[in-house]
Design a protein around this motif. Structure first.
Motif, PDB file in Angstrom:
ATOM      1  N   LEU A   9     -54.840   6.391  29.423  1.00  0.00           N
ATOM      2  CA  LEU A   9     -55.994   6.617  28.555  1.00  0.00           C
ATOM      3  C   LEU A   9     -55.550   6.639  27.112  1.00  0.00           C
ATOM      4  N   GLU A  10     -56.489   6.521  26.181  1.00  0.00           N
ATOM      5  CA  GLU A  10     -56.175   6.518  24.763  1.00  0.00           C
ATOM      6  C   GLU A  10     -56.682   7.811  24.124  1.00  0.00           C
ATOM      7  N   ARG A  11     -55.923   8.343  23.181  1.00  0.00           N
ATOM      8  CA  ARG A  11     -56.411   9.490  22.420  1.00  0.00           C
ATOM      9  C   ARG A  11     -56.264   9.187  20.932  1.00  0.00           C
ATOM     10  N   LYS A  12     -57.141   9.814  20.155  1.00  0.00           N
ATOM     11  CA  LYS A  12     -57.083   9.612  18.711  1.00  0.00           C
ATOM     12  C   LYS A  12     -55.895  10.366  18.138  1.00  0.00           C
ATOM     13  N   SER A  13     -55.379   9.839  17.018  1.00  0.00           N
ATOM     14  CA  SER A  13     -54.355  10.572  16.285  1.00  0.00           C
ATOM     15  C   SER A  13     -54.968  11.832  15.697  1.00  0.00           C
ATOM     16  N   THR A  14     -54.191  12.908  15.693  1.00  0.00           N
ATOM     17  CA  THR A  14     -54.699  14.211  15.252  1.00  0.00           C
ATOM     18  C   THR A  14     -54.161  14.538  13.870  1.00  0.00           C
ATOM     19  N   VAL A  15     -55.108  14.868  12.959  1.00  0.00           N
ATOM     20  CA  VAL A  15     -54.750  15.237  11.584  1.00  0.00           C
ATOM     21  C   VAL A  15     -55.234  16.669  11.341  1.00  0.00           C
ATOM     22  N   LEU A  16     -54.330  17.534  10.913  1.00  0.00           N
ATOM     23  CA  LEU A  16     -54.672  18.926  10.592  1.00  0.00           C
ATOM     24  C   LEU A  16     -54.714  19.068   9.070  1.00  0.00           C
ATOM     25  N   LEU A  41     -59.275  21.637  11.184  1.00  0.00           N
ATOM     26  CA  LEU A  41     -59.327  22.322   9.886  1.00  0.00           C
ATOM     27  C   LEU A  41     -58.732  23.716  10.018  1.00  0.00           C
ATOM     28  N   ALA A  42     -58.009  24.131   8.948  1.00  0.00           N
ATOM     29  CA  ALA A  42     -57.462  25.491   8.887  1.00  0.00           C
ATOM     30  C   ALA A  42     -57.551  25.956   7.439  1.00  0.00           C
ATOM     31  N   ASP A  43     -58.003  27.213   7.225  1.00  0.00           N
ATOM     32  CA  ASP A  43     -58.167  27.694   5.855  1.00  0.00           C
ATOM     33  C   ASP A  43     -56.989  28.547   5.390  1.00  0.00           C
ATOM     34  N   SER A  44     -55.909  28.582   6.196  1.00  0.00           N
ATOM     35  CA  SER A  44     -54.707  29.325   5.773  1.00  0.00           C
ATOM     36  C   SER A  44     -53.501  28.796   6.550  1.00  0.00           C
ATOM     37  N   GLY A  45     -52.321  29.147   6.013  1.00  0.00           N
ATOM     38  CA  GLY A  45     -51.100  28.719   6.703  1.00  0.00           C
ATOM     39  C   GLY A  45     -50.970  29.352   8.065  1.00  0.00           C
ATOM     40  N   GLU A  46     -51.371  30.651   8.165  1.00  0.00           N
ATOM     41  CA  GLU A  46     -51.273  31.346   9.436  1.00  0.00           C
ATOM     42  C   GLU A  46     -52.152  30.683  10.504  1.00  0.00           C
ATOM     43  N   LYS A  47     -53.408  30.331  10.071  1.00  0.00           N
ATOM     44  CA  LYS A  47     -54.328  29.678  10.999  1.00  0.00           C
ATOM     45  C   LYS A  47     -53.768  28.325  11.447  1.00  0.00           C
ATOM     46  N   ALA A  48     -53.152  27.608  10.531  1.00  0.00           N
ATOM     47  CA  ALA A  48     -52.586  26.301  10.862  1.00  0.00           C
ATOM     48  C   ALA A  48     -51.488  26.439  11.919  1.00  0.00           C
ATOM     49  N   LEU A  49     -50.623  27.462  11.780  1.00  0.00           N
ATOM     50  CA  LEU A  49     -49.553  27.661  12.752  1.00  0.00           C
ATOM     51  C   LEU A  49     -50.098  28.012  14.132  1.00  0.00           C
ATOM     52  N   GLU A  50     -51.237  28.763  14.148  1.00  0.00           N
ATOM     53  CA  GLU A  50     -51.865  29.079  15.429  1.00  0.00           C
ATOM     54  C   GLU A  50     -52.333  27.802  16.135  1.00  0.00           C
ATOM     55  N   ILE A  51     -52.972  26.910  15.341  1.00  0.00           N
ATOM     56  CA  ILE A  51     -53.459  25.645  15.925  1.00  0.00           C
ATOM     57  C   ILE A  51     -52.283  24.818  16.443  1.00  0.00           C
ATOM     58  N   LEU A  52     -51.214  24.760  15.670  1.00  0.00           N
ATOM     59  CA  LEU A  52     -50.049  23.973  16.068  1.00  0.00           C
ATOM     60  C   LEU A  52     -49.406  24.524  17.340  1.00  0.00           C
ATOM     61  N   ALA A  53     -49.481  25.801  17.536  1.00  0.00           N
ATOM     62  CA  ALA A  53     -48.899  26.402  18.732  1.00  0.00           C
ATOM     63  C   ALA A  53     -49.699  26.065  19.977  1.00  0.00           C
ATOM     64  N   VAL A  57     -50.005  17.946  17.094  1.00  0.00           N
ATOM     65  CA  VAL A  57     -50.637  17.421  15.879  1.00  0.00           C
ATOM     66  C   VAL A  57     -49.710  16.348  15.321  1.00  0.00           C
ATOM     67  N   ASP A  58     -50.305  15.252  14.866  1.00  0.00           N
ATOM     68  CA  ASP A  58     -49.492  14.157  14.336  1.00  0.00           C
ATOM     69  C   ASP A  58     -49.156  14.349  12.860  1.00  0.00           C
ATOM     70  N   VAL A  59     -50.168  14.764  12.068  1.00  0.00           N
ATOM     71  CA  VAL A  59     -49.964  14.917  10.624  1.00  0.00           C
ATOM     72  C   VAL A  59     -50.594  16.237  10.169  1.00  0.00           C
ATOM     73  N   VAL A  60     -49.837  16.980   9.352  1.00  0.00           N
ATOM     74  CA  VAL A  60     -50.379  18.173   8.679  1.00  0.00           C
ATOM     75  C   VAL A  60     -50.435  17.865   7.190  1.00  0.00           C
ATOM     76  N   MET A  61     -51.640  17.945   6.612  1.00  0.00           N
ATOM     77  CA  MET A  61     -51.784  17.782   5.159  1.00  0.00           C
ATOM     78  C   MET A  61     -52.277  19.113   4.601  1.00  0.00           C
ATOM     79  N   SER A  84     -41.284  16.580  14.620  1.00  0.00           N
ATOM     80  CA  SER A  84     -41.865  15.238  14.741  1.00  0.00           C
ATOM     81  C   SER A  84     -43.218  15.133  14.038  1.00  0.00           C
ATOM     82  N   THR A  85     -43.801  16.254  13.670  1.00  0.00           N
ATOM     83  CA  THR A  85     -45.096  16.226  12.965  1.00  0.00           C
ATOM     84  C   THR A  85     -44.862  15.897  11.488  1.00  0.00           C
ATOM     85  N   LEU A  86     -45.566  14.875  11.000  1.00  0.00           N
ATOM     86  CA  LEU A  86     -45.399  14.488   9.599  1.00  0.00           C
ATOM     87  C   LEU A  86     -46.122  15.483   8.684  1.00  0.00           C
ATOM     88  N   ARG A  87     -45.571  15.602   7.479  1.00  0.00           N
ATOM     89  CA  ARG A  87     -46.069  16.622   6.547  1.00  0.00           C
ATOM     90  C   ARG A  87     -46.394  15.983   5.192  1.00  0.00           C
TER      91      ARG A  87
END
Length: 454
Positions: A9-16, A41-53, A57-61, A84-87
């Motif tokens: 199956l195919e999945r979309k690339s994930t951008v955080l 979407l994440a409104d803080s660094g802490e929230k972003a780390l929770e999502i990544l855990a 995720v392919d790219v974090v901007m 491996s996640t691009l930043r």
């Protein structure tokens, strides 16, 4: 950008997207809505780390300046935990300190300035994801190559063992075939002797020649140290040299060669070729057949069938002619008058250089002296016994023939109790008496001393 999953199956690339300002997140989401990405979407660094855990995720901007954990610190964490996640760093200020931190600690892929250019933003994300997927593919191929190399090493190791085992098996088979072939060739020698002696039964005993010629050739081979192969060829040639005569009449077979009529003389001259023709189809007999073919050639070229001269005549054939003529002269098969052994040797000396190789004649005389004196009797371990004196373990040093000329046992045979019993029975059946030349085995060390004490 799209990625193939293992299940097909195919999945979309994930951008955080990470920013403490909701308006910025909404603007970025609207920009990327038409793109084949899954947007988180994440409104803080802490929230972003929770999502990544929780998910890949392919790219974090991330925005550079945020309360609590700034963007550079977040991207440094991402680099440590998810290399491996691009930043990508998004900054609205020319803050070189944050940019340097993001580059050094977060090892970011790119950084963009606020306000951003939409086209530049889209191109940057496309390039980042393309790079991400190519890196994933590279790592996948490396892992596959390592796995296949390991499988190949394992296969090679197994293959080497199998090849080594198969090679050893083939070598063992080849060795067994070599032994079987050598045994077959030795059996050919015995077989030719048996056949020659059976053929001799057409002749009266006083005219039989093959057994004496075989023994004479054996003495020659032994005194000259011939190889097993050459000795075998010479012995087979001696046994079957006259096989081509079997089509003759009984009268012609017993008549002296110098008294044959003209038509019979042509048949006489054809017998070496006839003998060779009968034997050439048998692979182990080919060299012996060539010796037989030329054993009636003469040193001066007047012989037959090919009128070979001098050293063009094979050495084995020159020796066989000497042996054949020496015995046949004594049997009256060459001249009308039967000669004794001394007269036969004088005849051979007389015709050295005409009928015989002059360099071989004196050597042949010495061989005949050994043959006539029976040098085996000078060996203290060789004795002549009657059949009832034989014992298991004794070794024949001469062929044993029945009174009618039939070969019973060949030289070199080790006697067993069963063989001795058969010889006694056969002797009684023939009403004869055999003289058996045997070598008595040496007693075991200490045996004589023990016997003396007893």
């Amino acid at each position: 950008m799209e990625e193939q999953l293992n299940d097909g199956l195919e999945r979309k690339s994930t951008v955080l997207l990470v920013d403490d300002e909701e308006s910025i997140l909404n603007s970025l989401r609207r920009l990327l809505r038409s793109q084949p990405y899954e947007i988180l979407l994440a409104d803080s660094g802490e929230k972003a780390l929770e999502i990544l855990a929780q998910r890949p995720v392919d790219v974090v901007m991330s925005d550079a300046r945020m309360p609590g954990m700034d963007g550079a610190t977040l991207l440094a964490h991402v680099h440590q935990r998810y290399p491996s996640t691009l930043r990508i760093l998004l900054t609205g200020y020319a803050d070189m300190t944050l940019i340097a931190k993001a580059i050094n600690e977060g090892q970011i892929h790119r950084y963009l300035s606020k306000p951003w250019n939409d086209d530049e933003m889209l191109v940057t994300l496309r390039q980042a994801l393309a790079h991400h997927h190519s890196e994933d593919e590279r790592q996948r191929l490396q892992a596959l190559a390592r796995e296949q190399n390991e499988q190949l090493r394992s296969l090679n190791a197994t293959l080497e063992k199998r090849v080594a085992a198969r090679t050893a098996e083939l070598q063992q088979t080849a060795d067994m075939l070599d032994l079987a072939y050598e045994e077959l060739k030795r059996s050919y020698v015995t077989g030719t002797e048996v056949f020659s002696l059976l053929a001799n039964l057409r002749l009266p005993k006083a005219k039989q020649t093959n057994r004496q010629i075989i023994e004479l050739i054996r003495v020659y081979c032994k005194t000259h140290g011939l190889s097993e192969t050459d000795s075998r060829d010479m012995t087979m040639a001696a046994a079957l040299y006259n096989i081509g005569k079997l089509s003759w009449t009984d009268g012609m077979m017993t008549a002296p060669a110098d008294l044959l009529r003209h038509t019979e003389r042509d048949l006489y001259r054809a017998y070496p070729k006839q003998s060779e023709s009968l034997l050439m189809t048998l692979e182990p007999m080919k060299d012996a057949a060539r010796i037989i073919l030329h054993h009636q050639e003469r040193w001066d070229g007047s012989g037959f069938p090919d009128h070979l001269r001098g050293e063009a005549i094979p050495l084995g054939a020159r020796w066989l002619k000497l042996a054949v003529d020496f015995i046949e002269l004594q049997r009256g098969l060459i001249l009308e008058r039967q000669m004794n052994s001394a007269e036969a040797l004088l005849f051979i000396r007389k015709y050295a250089g005409r009928l015989y190789d002059p360099d071989l004649v004196e050597d042949f005389v010495k061989v005949c002296a050994d043959f006539l004196s029976d040098v085996s009797l000078s060996d203290p371990t060789v004795v002549v016994l009657g059949t009832r004196e034989l014992a298991a373990g004794m070794v024949l040093v001469r062929n044993l023939n029945a009174d009618n000329g039939m070969l019973l046992l060949n030289a070199g045979k080790v006697l067993s109790t069963a063989l001795v019993d058969k010889l006694i029975a056969f002797e009684a059946m023939e009403a004869g008496k055999y003289s058996v030349f045997v070598r008595v085995p040496e007693p075991a060390p200490g045996h004589e001393q023990a016997a003396g004490l007893a």
